[in-house]
Design a protein around this motif. Structure first.
Motif, short mmCIF file in Angstrom:
data_model
loop_
_atom_site.label_atom_id
_atom_site.label_comp_id
_atom_site.label_asym_id
_atom_site.label_seq_id
_atom_site.Cartn_x
_atom_site.Cartn_y
_atom_site.Cartn_z
N ASN A 123 0.70 -1.18 -0.13
CA ASN A 123 -1.20 -0.20 0.16
C ASN A 123 0.77 1.16 -0.09
O ASN A 123 1.70 1.58 0.87
CB ASN A 123 -0.86 -0.03 1.80
N PRO A 124 0.70 2.08 -0.49
CA PRO A 124 1.63 3.38 -0.71
C PRO A 124 1.45 4.12 -0.33
O PRO A 124 2.21 5.00 0.70
CB PRO A 124 1.42 3.81 -2.31
N ASP A 125 0.42 3.80 0.38
CA ASP A 125 0.18 4.83 1.93
C ASP A 125 0.62 4.76 3.62
O ASP A 125 0.88 5.59 4.25
CB ASP A 125 -1.90 5.27 2.17
N VAL A 126 0.85 3.48 3.23
CA VAL A 126 1.99 2.90 4.37
C VAL A 126 3.22 3.13 4.09
O VAL A 126 3.47 1.94 2.98
CB VAL A 126 1.44 1.29 4.40
N GLU A 127 3.80 3.87 5.54
CA GLU A 127 5.35 3.60 5.27
C GLU A 127 5.71 2.87 5.82
O GLU A 127 6.24 3.18 6.84
CB GLU A 127 5.50 5.37 5.36
N ALA A 128 5.85 1.56 5.64
CA ALA A 128 6.22 0.47 6.42
C ALA A 128 6.91 -0.56 5.25
O ALA A 128 6.39 -1.00 4.28
CB ALA A 128 5.54 0.09 8.03
N SER A 129 8.14 -1.51 5.16
CA SER A 129 7.62 -2.78 4.71
C SER A 129 9.08 -3.47 5.68
O SER A 129 9.61 -3.07 7.13
CB SER A 129 8.58 -1.84 3.12
N ALA A 130 9.25 -4.72 4.86
CA ALA A 130 10.20 -6.11 5.88
C ALA A 130 10.55 -6.37 4.47
O ALA A 130 10.27 -6.43 3.34
CB ALA A 130 8.86 -6.62 7.14
N HIS A 131 11.65 -7.09 4.94
CA HIS A 131 12.95 -7.88 3.70
C HIS A 131 11.74 -9.32 3.65
O HIS A 131 11.59 -9.83 2.58
CB HIS A 131 14.49 -8.35 4.35
N LEU A 132 11.63 -10.12 4.78
CA LEU A 132 10.62 -11.16 4.16
C LEU A 132 9.19 -11.16 5.53
O LEU A 132 8.95 -10.99 6.75
CB LEU A 132 11.60 -12.31 4.73
#
Length: 286
Positions: A59-68
């Motif tokens: 979601n482009p509005d969510v400023e979060a990510s993870a590798h796995l």
């Protein structure tokens, strides 16, 4: 399991399922500095499914990510390559470092997290109900009273252990942390249901306390001490078996009666099966 890392991507299969690369574009801060990453941070998704976690990170509005992300059946999805800084740690500190994103690979496990008792089941914040067989009662390291937590599956735990082992063989990994340790005032993941100490022992020190003894290994000790805040006792050696009485408190010494894989039958004033991840065995005297 046959995993390897090729150009910062995890490839191979776990439990017969290939690792999937499904990138969340524009959700990283570029490459790590030289000699990094050297840390792994473990999280839970606090959500119901793998798909919901993937959709959140895309979601482009969510400023979060993870590798796995590791699903409950052991399926693994990679969303950021290991050579780039994902956004999983947020405001964080460990020892002299702050902003752990710059140092750490982030691994998310699909898990509902802390639950609320509701009738004869347990309710997640997003409305899904979970049965007693999928719940433990335990005290979180950053809390003082016991509460209820969604359990992890054996496939998730084994996948996480194996991935961390592969990461350590490819990158200079020296530290494995829970999100709750680097942001204790605002985070509770991965929580007391995840065997974080066991993961560190297995990957960082090479100890395999859950391995079956061989002729070259010392036989299991006759006694052990419970290391979990509150350890569920099961009627059979399975996480889905019914509970056999009240949980055992941390620090309780138990007698080891019988072993079945990663489960130990213990005796205090009753018998039941507990998971070996939450026992520290003692060397017999004499």
């Amino acid at each position: 399991m046959a995993l390897r890392i090729d150009t910062h991507l995890l490839t191979g299969d776990l439990f017969g399922r290939e690792v999937v690369f499904d990138p969340c574009d524009n959700k990283d801060s570029g490459p790590y500095a030289a000699g990094l990453p050297d840390t792994v941070v473990i999280h839970f998704t606090a959500g119901p499914t793998l798909a919901s976690a993937v959709n959140t990170f895309k979601n482009p509005d969510v400023e979060a990510s993870a590798h796995l992300i590791i699903d409950r059946d052991g399926t693994v999805v990679q969303m950021v390559d290991f050579g780039r800084i994902a956004w999983h740690a947020g405001t964080s500190r460990w020892q002299e470092r702050s902003g752990l994103n710059r140092y750490a690979i982030g691994i998310e496990l699909v898990n509902a997290g802390e639950l609320t008792p509701s009738g004869d089941s347990y309710l997640a914040w997003f409305g899904r109900r979970y049965e007693e067989a999928d719940v433990i009662r335990a005290i979180h390291r950053n809390q003082t009273e016991p509460s209820y937590w969604h359990t992890y599956t054996a496939e998730q735990i084994e996948a996480c252990f194996e991935i961390c082992r592969v990461l350590k063989g490819h990158y200079p990994i020296q530290t494995i942390l829970g999100h709750e340790e680097i942001a204790p005032e605002r985070k509770i993941d991965p929580g007391p249901a995840f065997p974080l100490e066991r993961l560190r022992d297995r990957v960082l020190t090479g100890r395999h306390a859950d391995a079956e003894p061989t002729d070259e290994q010392e036989a299991p000790a006759a006694n052990a001490t419970v290391t979990a805040s509150l350890l569920n006792v099961r009627s059979q050696p399975s996480g889905s078996a019914s509970l056999a009485g009240d949980p055992i408190e941390k620090g309780t010494r138990v007698e080891l009666v019988e072993r079945s894989g990663v489960w130990q039958k213990v005796r205090i004033c009753r018998e039941g099966w507990v998971h070996s991840d939450y026992l520290q065995t003692e060397t017999p005297v004499g």
